[in-house]
Design a protein around this motif. Structure first.
Motif: not given
Lengths: 297, 392
Positions: A137, A140, A144, A147, A181, A186, A238, A289-290, A294, B10-14
């Motif tokens: 990961n 990811t 983060v 940004r 997705r 978004r 992805y 978003s959480q 992350k 966020e990549e984990l969202d995938n």
């Protein structure tokens, strides 16, 4: 090659993917720069007298952006104070080399440069993070971190805007990706030319309507120095589907890129559709978003 | 620059958004009744026995129609036949719904329409297909009208071109040329397809009106709708995606086009036909190069992605369901009849492209005289963004 569409008497050296017109080198420079000027003024991207940080990676997009911003600022007297802002993720063989390119831009264009490093901000370089968590990961975390690092750097430099090098291909690809997705939130904001990242420093995309192919040609004919190596870590798997699709579409008809952006701009989300909202990380206070972002996790 | 992390991505969202394929266990029971041995696996994970599968398919068909409550008893419905599993299954769904004796009985009056355009085949083959279709529809005891695209576009009145018997329909080796010549040769392959698709749509609406039908059923399945949605996005028709990809296309005031099979996939309908001992009419498909047009490429893309990510099609459809036409616009496009978007004050992709073309055709002298201020965004007549390329 056919004659230049601008009837300047010279022969064209390229066919514009965006319009199909053929242009000579001089007329291409004019058209390319004029268009970005048109985007900046028509969309009212900057207030005169403001300070703008250009997110500079050393790649083609940000190099061309820095060059053209400086040129237009002088030519049309935008009265902008331009600075370069770079992120040092700490990736050996990738960022160390590209930062040399950014430093070259700094000297060539006479703009101040601020480098924010992951090591200083978070105590870890990406190399160290990958050694710790592996390759799974890592992108990811890096995303983060970057940004936030850009936001922090922009705040530190006390700028009014952060300009990024996103081009038309990037935007079109993001529209496709968000449809695949099913990410409505978004999808509805990814085509905005100005976005507010939540801390009051708006991000703007002056190259939103500029084709990646034309950016490459502009950099080539202007002999701009840029760094073209991909990140040594896993390329973004992805985005892959959307990217391959867009490249295939562009081969069939290059106008598709502008069509997709047009679609993205005119999409309307159903009023009764459920939309997630952006919130702030409970630990560091940056947008996430959480509950916990992350980076803090 | 690396784009990961832009826009709070966020990549984990995938994992949440695009689950990869699972492997179903061969030793389990039917998902629904938990008793019988499953005979079919749908979406690469859900296993059903024969009875539950058939009941589920019928329920899905009726629920799709019932949910929207558009059709009233005795309304006439024009059912478009396109050959293949979806069309055959559609006819069977309708016939069994009409024949029910319970309160769930369907109460509309179907009429079947087949538009012939297999111009890549010989006249003899085409005639055989028509004959087979006539026979198939007769088996379901529906009224059928046969016609051909080449004839429809060359005559103005649809009345004379609708036939109840296959041998009344004249077919010609030249039909292919007739259709080719009908489309502007300057257009690229994608735009030619787009033009013909809209033309077909307008023709079936016209025929529906002539036959006094308020509704049209088309046999498009989930994959068709998903690739249509992506095609529309790529042709700049984003504002009207909900018409082409939703359940109901309501752009015409009197005739609504409905897609009752839009939640089915091909495997589901092929099994439905197989278990009901139905043999659809088959024909040799046209050889198409997927890299020649956006429409073909999207079909290939969706079908291939679906293999490894079985949620692809449903995700795209759900995205489409959450898009709308926005506020009720007053004007309609002169060509496709879709509502015209109102132009706002913001810079759009369309205006940017117009500026790019304008600035690329200014002579150096003009450029010096009049900088970008001389550019006026030409206001477009009654054509939507997607149809402007058809304007002569």
């Amino acid at each position: 090659m056919p004659p230049c569409s601008a009837q300047c008497g010279k022969n064209a050296i390229l066919k514009r993917p965006k319009t199909g017109d053929t242009l000579c080198k001089e007329c291409f420079f004019e058209a390319f720069e004029n268009e970005i000027h048109f985007t900046i003024t028509r969309a009212k991207l900057f207030k005169p007298g403001s300070k703008v940080a250009i997110a500079a990676s050393g790649g083609k997009d940000s190099t061309v952006l820095a060059y053209v911003m400086k040129l237009l600022n002088e030519k049309y007297d935008y009265k902008l104070d331009l600075v370069l802002l770079s992120i040092d993720e700490g990736i050996t063989g990738y960022r160390d080399d590209s930062l040399d390119t950014v430093k070259q831009n700094r000297d060539d264009y006479g703009m101040p440069l601020k480098i924010m490093s992951y090591k200083d901000l978070y105590g870890w370089t990406m190399d160290e993070i990958v050694a710790e968590i592996g390759r799974k990961n890592n992108c990811t975390f890096c995303g983060v971190f970057r940004r936030q690092a850009l936001d922090r750097g922009a705040a530190l430099l006390n700028v009014d805007y952060l300009a990024t090098g996103h081009n038309a291909d990037d935007i079109a690809e993001t529209v496709l990706m968000n449809i695949l997705r099913g990410d409505l939130a978004r999808l509805s904001r990814c085509t905005s030319i100005i976005t507010d990242s939540g801390d009051g420093i708006p991000r703007v995309k002056p190259l939103k309507y500029t084709y990646e192919k034309e950016i490459v040609m502009y950099a080539y004919f202007r002999k701009l120095v840029y760094f073209s190596t991909e990140c040594v870590f896993a390329p973004n798997a992805y985005r892959g589907h959307a990217r391959v699709l867009l490249k295939d579409l562009e081969k069939i008809d290059p106008a598709v890129i502008m069509n997709i952006i047009q679609s993205g701009e005119s999409l309307k989300i159903n009023e009764n559709a459920n939309m997630p909202t952006l919130q702030k990380c409970t630990r560091c206070g940056y947008v996430s978003s959480q509950d916990v972002c992350k980076a803090c996790e | 620059m690396c784009s990961i992390g832009d826009d709070n991505f966020e990549e984990l969202d995938n994992l949440k958004y695009m689950p990869a394929k699972e492997k179903p266990s061969p030793f389990s029971k039917c998902n629904k009744c938990k008793e019988e041995i499953p005979i079919v696996v749908l979406r690469s994970k859900d296993k059903y026995c024969r009875k539950c599968f058939l009941a589920g398919a019928t329920h899905k068909f009726k629920a799709t129609l019932g949910k929207h409550k558009l059709i009233r008893p005795n309304d006439r419905v024009l059912v478009i036949h396109k050959c293949g599993h979806p069309s055959t299954a559609l006819l069977h769904f309708i016939r069994s719904g009409l024949d029910l004796e319970t309160h769930k009985k369907l109460r509309f009056e179907p009429v079947v329409l087949f538009i012939e355009e297999f111009t890549h085949l010989t006249v003899t083959d085409r005639s055989e297909i028509l004959k087979a279709i006539e026979k198939e529809v007769a088996c379901f005891n529906f009224q059928v009208y046969l016609t051909s695209l080449a004839k429809l576009i060359t005559t103005n009145s649809v009345e004379t071109e609708l036939h109840a018997n296959f041998d009344r329909l004249e077919m010609d080796e030249d039909d292919k040329n007739v259709i080719t010549k009908f489309v502007d040769q300057q257009l690229n392959e994608t735009n030619k397809n787009d033009f013909l698709n809209i033309t077909r749509q307008k023709l079936i609406v016209k025929i529906a009106k002539h036959l006094n039908c308020k509704f049209i059923f088309t046999p498009e399945i989930s994959n068709d709708v998903a690739s249509q949605l992506l095609t529309d996005i790529s042709l700049g028709r984003g504002s009207t995606v909900s018409l082409n990809a939703g359940f109901c296309d309501s752009r015409d005031e009197t005739v609504k086009i409905l897609r009752p099979l839009r939640l089915f996939d091909l495997k589901e309908l092929a099994f439905y036909n197989h278990l009901n001992s139905l043999e659809p009419v088959t024909y040799r498909k046209r050889d198409e190069n997927p890299y020649k047009s956006v429409q073909q490429l999207m079909k290939k893309f969706v079908n291939e992605l679906q293999v490894n990510y079985p949620a692809t099609v449903t995700t795209i459809l759900k995205t489409g369901d959450k898009l709308s036409l926005g506020t009720k616009p007053t004007n309609k496009c002169d060509f496709c009849n879709a509502p015209l978007e109102e132009e706002g004050p913001e810079l759009t992709s369309a205006e940017s492209t117009q500026f790019s073309h304008w600035v690329s055709t200014q002579t150096p002298a003009e450029r010096r005289l009049a900088p970008e201020r001389a550019f006026n965004n030409p206001t477009c007549d009654n054509y939507c963004f997607g149809c402007r390329k058809f304007r002569k």
